[in-house]
Design a protein around this motif. Structure first.
Motif, PDB file in Angstrom:
ATOM      1  N   GLY A  10       0.941  -9.234   4.828  1.00  0.00           N
ATOM      2  CA  GLY A  10       2.374  -9.549   4.744  1.00  0.00           C
ATOM      3  C   GLY A  10       3.148  -8.791   5.806  1.00  0.00           C
ATOM      4  N   GLY A  20       4.338  -1.999  18.155  1.00  0.00           N
ATOM      5  CA  GLY A  20       3.429  -1.398  17.166  1.00  0.00           C
ATOM      6  C   GLY A  20       2.972  -2.433  16.152  1.00  0.00           C
ATOM      7  N   VAL A  44       7.471 -11.362   3.828  1.00  0.00           N
ATOM      8  CA  VAL A  44       7.765 -10.776   2.511  1.00  0.00           C
ATOM      9  C   VAL A  44       9.265 -10.567   2.287  1.00  0.00           C
ATOM     10  CG1 VAL A  44       5.447  -9.779   2.268  1.00  0.00           C
ATOM     11  CG2 VAL A  44       7.235  -8.413   3.334  1.00  0.00           C
TER      12      VAL A  44
HETATM   13  P1  TYM Z   1       5.895  -4.054   8.010  1.00  0.00           P
HETATM   14  O1  TYM Z   1       6.616  -5.362   8.070  1.00  0.00           O
HETATM   15  O2  TYM Z   1       6.702  -2.813   8.029  1.00  0.00           O
HETATM   16  O3  TYM Z   1       4.869  -3.956   9.159  1.00  0.00           O
HETATM   17  C1  TYM Z   1       4.004  -5.035   9.435  1.00  0.00           C
HETATM   18  C2  TYM Z   1       2.647  -4.498   9.833  1.00  0.00           C
HETATM   19  O4  TYM Z   1       2.752  -3.762  11.057  1.00  0.00           O
HETATM   20  C3  TYM Z   1       2.092  -2.512  10.939  1.00  0.00           C
HETATM   21  N1  TYM Z   1       2.804  -1.508  11.780  1.00  0.00           N
HETATM   22  C4  TYM Z   1       2.244  -0.801  12.763  1.00  0.00           C
HETATM   23  N2  TYM Z   1       0.992  -0.795  13.272  1.00  0.00           N
HETATM   24  C5  TYM Z   1       0.733   0.060  14.307  1.00  0.00           C
HETATM   25  N3  TYM Z   1       1.662   0.895  14.849  1.00  0.00           N
HETATM   26  C6  TYM Z   1       2.925   0.924  14.367  1.00  0.00           C
HETATM   27  N4  TYM Z   1       3.837   1.747  14.917  1.00  0.00           N
HETATM   28  C7  TYM Z   1       3.267   0.037  13.278  1.00  0.00           C
HETATM   29  N5  TYM Z   1       4.413  -0.198  12.585  1.00  0.00           N
HETATM   30  C8  TYM Z   1       4.103  -1.153  11.679  1.00  0.00           C
HETATM   31  C9  TYM Z   1       2.166  -2.183   9.460  1.00  0.00           C
HETATM   32  O5  TYM Z   1       1.145  -1.299   9.075  1.00  0.00           O
HETATM   33  C10 TYM Z   1       2.012  -3.555   8.814  1.00  0.00           C
HETATM   34  O6  TYM Z   1       0.648  -3.889   8.681  1.00  0.00           O
HETATM   35  N6  TYM Z   1       4.574  -3.262   3.249  1.00  0.00           N
HETATM   36  C11 TYM Z   1       4.261  -4.036   4.431  1.00  0.00           C
HETATM   37  C12 TYM Z   1       4.354  -5.534   4.224  1.00  0.00           C
HETATM   38  C13 TYM Z   1       3.561  -6.089   3.104  1.00  0.00           C
HETATM   39  C14 TYM Z   1       2.142  -6.229   3.046  1.00  0.00           C
HETATM   40  C15 TYM Z   1       1.871  -6.838   1.809  1.00  0.00           C
HETATM   41  C16 TYM Z   1       1.126  -5.901   3.918  1.00  0.00           C
HETATM   42  C17 TYM Z   1       4.051  -6.602   1.947  1.00  0.00           C
HETATM   43  N7  TYM Z   1       3.069  -7.044   1.180  1.00  0.00           N
HETATM   44  C18 TYM Z   1       0.558  -7.134   1.419  1.00  0.00           C
HETATM   45  C19 TYM Z   1      -0.202  -6.204   3.521  1.00  0.00           C
HETATM   46  C20 TYM Z   1      -0.446  -6.796   2.290  1.00  0.00           C
HETATM   47  C21 TYM Z   1       5.228  -3.656   5.528  1.00  0.00           C
HETATM   48  O7  TYM Z   1       6.273  -3.128   5.294  1.00  0.00           O
HETATM   49  O8  TYM Z   1       4.898  -4.064   6.745  1.00  0.00           O
END
Ligand code: TYM
Length: 334
Positions: A10, A20, A44
């Protein structure tokens, strides 16, 4: 093909997706389409009400995000791509899973602590509850793999624990109702750091403006941001714990080129930081340029985006409802 993974991930609805997220997550989603059976990806929007927001903006941000993911290579024919709030099973399962989630579990979540700081009392209950909705997202599909960046590790650990507890508590028929999913983080790029403050992760909420490359930034802006990235007083292009800025740039270029750290270190062994940064900027421009162009084509057609999300939601419901039926049954409902 019994061995193919069921992949679920998500992403929050914002138009300000950064490098990122692109490297840590979106890249994995695109790759997963050919492995997953199915690969399921969801914007989401229910999660986004956990912080102050404008209802009128929310739909726009969902469409921004949908267009970015499609522009990056998600193909609705090869994956299930939808908006979370279109599939009611997520909300229902959230409540049902709260039976096996303790207050203490949620209290330990570092993201909640980081996001709220000293203003904990004012944080919404939704922000506290966020990890349970996230668990429901994944468990509703009996997903086996969850591709995310490093910052979601703890949330995935908790959803694994919730699934185990649910199976333990409601497994009367000797069969597990829910599947314990595996965390999948990329070998390189699981945590891309802010270019100006490389000890912090790149983020549009907690990072610096100049240190955050947006997926939709134009070429000039990308070159400026990468060109002014903080390095260190040394000269060596080498990944090391005391060289967070250089290490971050090595990771970014490694991902852009599809190689590992050693190849980048070898290529730039005799180069100065100036030439190295120029190569990183070229790599990022090549990585994101086509996405920005394609986004400009896709974003204006809102009816097409809505139709894509709705078709995805229908496929998602068809997978999640039988799982919910099992969950309701073993819990003694209906
Ligand atoms: P979100 O929307 O904040 O971020 C999306 C995805 O990007 C990754 N991410 C990064 N990866 C590497 N370096 C970075 N600086 C960086 N910033 C963000 C996050 O790890 C994420 O995978 N809670 C989740 C959304 C969600 C979700 C889920 C994920 C809701 N339900 C079920 C997996 C399964 C989130 O806030 O992602």
């Amino acid at each position: 093909m019994a061995d193919r993974p069921i992949i679920f991930s998500g992403i929050q609805p914002t138009g300000r997706k950064h490098l990122g997220i692109f490297i840590g997550a979106i890249r994995q989603y695109v790759e997963g389409q050919d492995r997953g059976e199915p690969a399921i990806y969801c914007v989401v929007d229910l999660h986004s009400i956990s912080v102050p927001y404008e209802p009128a903006d929310l739909r726009e941000r969902v469409l921004d995000t949908a267009a970015i993911l499609l522009a990056a290579g998600l193909d609705p024919e090869r994956c299930v791509f939808f908006r979370q709030s279109d599939v009611r099973q997520h909300s229902e399962l959230t409540w049902l899973l709260s039976a096996v989630t303790s207050h203490g579990d949620l209290d330990r979540m570092t993201q909640f602590k980081e996001k709220t700081g000293s203003a904990r009392e004012l944080a919404s209950a939704a922000l506290f509850y966020y990890p349970v909705l996230m668990a429901a997202d994944v468990l509703a599909y009996r997903a086996t793999e969850v591709p995310v960046g490093d910052d979601q590790r703890q949330h995935v650990e908790l959803m694994r624990e919730i699934a185990r507890r649910f199976n333990g508590r409601f497994g009367a028929e000797g069969e597990d109702t829910l599947v314990v999913p595996e965390l999948v983080v990329p070998a390189v790029g699981a945590r891309i750091m802010d270019l100006q403050e490389p000890e912090r992760k790149m983020s549009t909420t907690g990072g610096t403006e100049q240190g955050t490359v947006l997926v939709l930034d134009d070429e000039k802006t990308i070159r400026k941001k990468v060109g002014s990235a903080v390095t260190d007083s040394g000269r060596e292009v080498r990944a090391a714990a005391d060289k967070p800025g250089v290490t971050n740039l090595i990771d970014i270029l490694a991902v852009a080129r599809g190689v590992g750290r050693p190849e980048i270190e070898a290529e730039f062994a005799d180069a100065g930081y100036g030439d190295f940064k120029k190569a990183v900027a070229d790599g990022v421009v090549e990585l994101l340029g086509p996405v920005r162009e394609r986004y400009a084509e896709l974003r204006p057609d809102e009816a097409a985006l809505e139709a894509t999300l709705e078709a995805g939601a229908a496929k998602a419901r068809a997978i999640a409802e039988p799982v919910l039926e099992d969950v309701r049954r073993v819990m003694g409902f209906g």
